[in-house]
Design an enzyme around this catalytic site. Sequence first.
Site, PDB file in Angstrom:
ATOM      1  N   HIS A  68       0.786  -1.220  -0.140  1.00 12.27           N
ATOM      2  CA  HIS A  68      -0.137   0.074  -0.156  1.00 12.27           C
ATOM      3  C   HIS A  68       0.848   1.230  -0.081  1.00 12.27           C
ATOM      4  O   HIS A  68       0.156   2.586  -0.093  1.00 12.27           O
ATOM      5  CB  HIS A  68      -1.055   0.048   1.196  1.00 12.27           C
ATOM      6  CG  HIS A  68      -1.994  -0.902   1.273  1.00 12.27           C
ATOM      7  ND1 HIS A  68      -3.097  -1.244   0.204  1.00 12.27           N
ATOM      8  CD2 HIS A  68      -2.316  -2.020   2.035  1.00 12.27           C
ATOM      9  CE1 HIS A  68      -3.636  -2.065   0.496  1.00 12.27           C
ATOM     10  NE2 HIS A  68      -3.230  -2.790   1.610  1.00 12.27           N
ATOM     11  N   ASP A 114      -4.671 -12.924   3.175  1.00 15.71           N
ATOM     12  CA  ASP A 114      -5.843 -12.487   3.848  1.00 15.71           C
ATOM     13  C   ASP A 114      -7.191 -12.639   2.920  1.00 15.71           C
ATOM     14  O   ASP A 114      -8.178 -12.183   3.368  1.00 15.71           O
ATOM     15  CB  ASP A 114      -5.818 -10.964   4.078  1.00 15.71           C
ATOM     16  CG  ASP A 114      -5.050 -10.348   3.240  1.00 15.71           C
ATOM     17  OD1 ASP A 114      -4.738 -10.788   2.180  1.00 15.71           O
ATOM     18  OD2 ASP A 114      -4.567  -8.874   3.490  1.00 15.71           O
ATOM     19  N   HIS A 125      -6.364  -7.356  -0.610  1.00 15.85           N
ATOM     20  CA  HIS A 125      -6.406  -5.935  -0.802  1.00 15.85           C
ATOM     21  C   HIS A 125      -5.635  -5.346  -2.020  1.00 15.85           C
ATOM     22  O   HIS A 125      -4.587  -5.804  -2.431  1.00 15.85           O
ATOM     23  CB  HIS A 125      -5.826  -4.919   0.361  1.00 15.85           C
ATOM     24  CG  HIS A 125      -6.407  -5.471   1.607  1.00 15.85           C
ATOM     25  ND1 HIS A 125      -5.901  -6.421   2.509  1.00 15.85           N
ATOM     26  CD2 HIS A 125      -7.578  -4.828   2.221  1.00 15.85           C
ATOM     27  CE1 HIS A 125      -6.719  -6.355   3.572  1.00 15.85           C
ATOM     28  NE2 HIS A 125      -7.532  -5.762   3.378  1.00 15.85           N
TER      29      HIS A 125
HETATM   30 ZN    ZN Z   1      -4.177  -7.166   2.664  1.00 11.16          ZN
END
Ligand code: ZN
Length: 309
Positions: free
Chosen positions: A125, A245, A164
């Site tokens: 990120h 995840d 993500h």
């Molecule tokens: Zn993640």
Amino acid sequence: MKTGLITSNTYQNHNTGNGHPEKIDRVTAIINNFKRLNNKDLIWKKPSKFKKELLEKTHNKDYINLVEKSFPKKGLSFLDGDTIVSPGSKEATLDAVGSIIAAIDGVQNKEYKNAFCAVRPPGHHAETNKAMGFCIYNNVAVGAYYLLEKYKLNKVAIIDFDVHHGNGTQDIFFNNSKVLYISTHQYPFYPGSGTEKEKGKYNNIFNIPLPAGTNSEEYLNAYEFVLKKIKEFKPEFILFSAGFDAHKDDPLAQLELTSKDFYYITKRTLELSKLYCNGKVVSILEGGYDIKALQECSEMHVNALLEFN
Ligand SMILES: [Zn+2]
């Protein structure tokens, strides 16, 4: 041929505060499991020290200076709403980057055929000039630039299977034709980016957004697109942003993968890597917040790396 496992103890000093999901136990659980398994084909290695200039390809100087000044003498401080640093985070952050450098050098020098880095903080990120979502430096991006600069490669693929979207990695390579970035992720979801329309200046970004509830069969079908893009790109090296995840037990997301799925996608990717880059693959940990699932999935992923010949 063997598999490298790059890690150090400094991640234990990166304290994110009580109740934070990106906690010390994550990497401890992974490492303890590999110690228990005691596979003799796993070569344990420490991260490399590296020059600060190496970070400057990925992040701008002002951002690096800001990060360096952010580590508190005591207590915690915030780089963004959920990216927290403590006094020991400095070493951990540098070792997370140094791990992918050591992993790449080991593969290039034929010390081992491929490698996995068990590190925290994660990186995908983190943008050119921004910490975000538990990430400070973009470890995998620094690794990709290292391959382009030090080893003069022209085609590096990054496969990001964290649940993500890796907005940071996408941001860093948006205008770079030498790096293919492919991400599978839950969408709509944090961090909000990752639609199919975000393609990169050179059509070098491929996003595969998946709805909450996506199961193994649906995910593995979607992963065929990742493999297709790898075939078209013919990379000289493959990096994995390995977040676990997307597992069904993960508390932060709603995809429904099983631990075995991570074995399968790793194995399929490695088979392809043999055709284009002699199986040169380095993987680095991103997310994964259910401790038991994280242990199982990282074991499955590394088993596929170990088995590959
Ligand atoms: Zn993640």
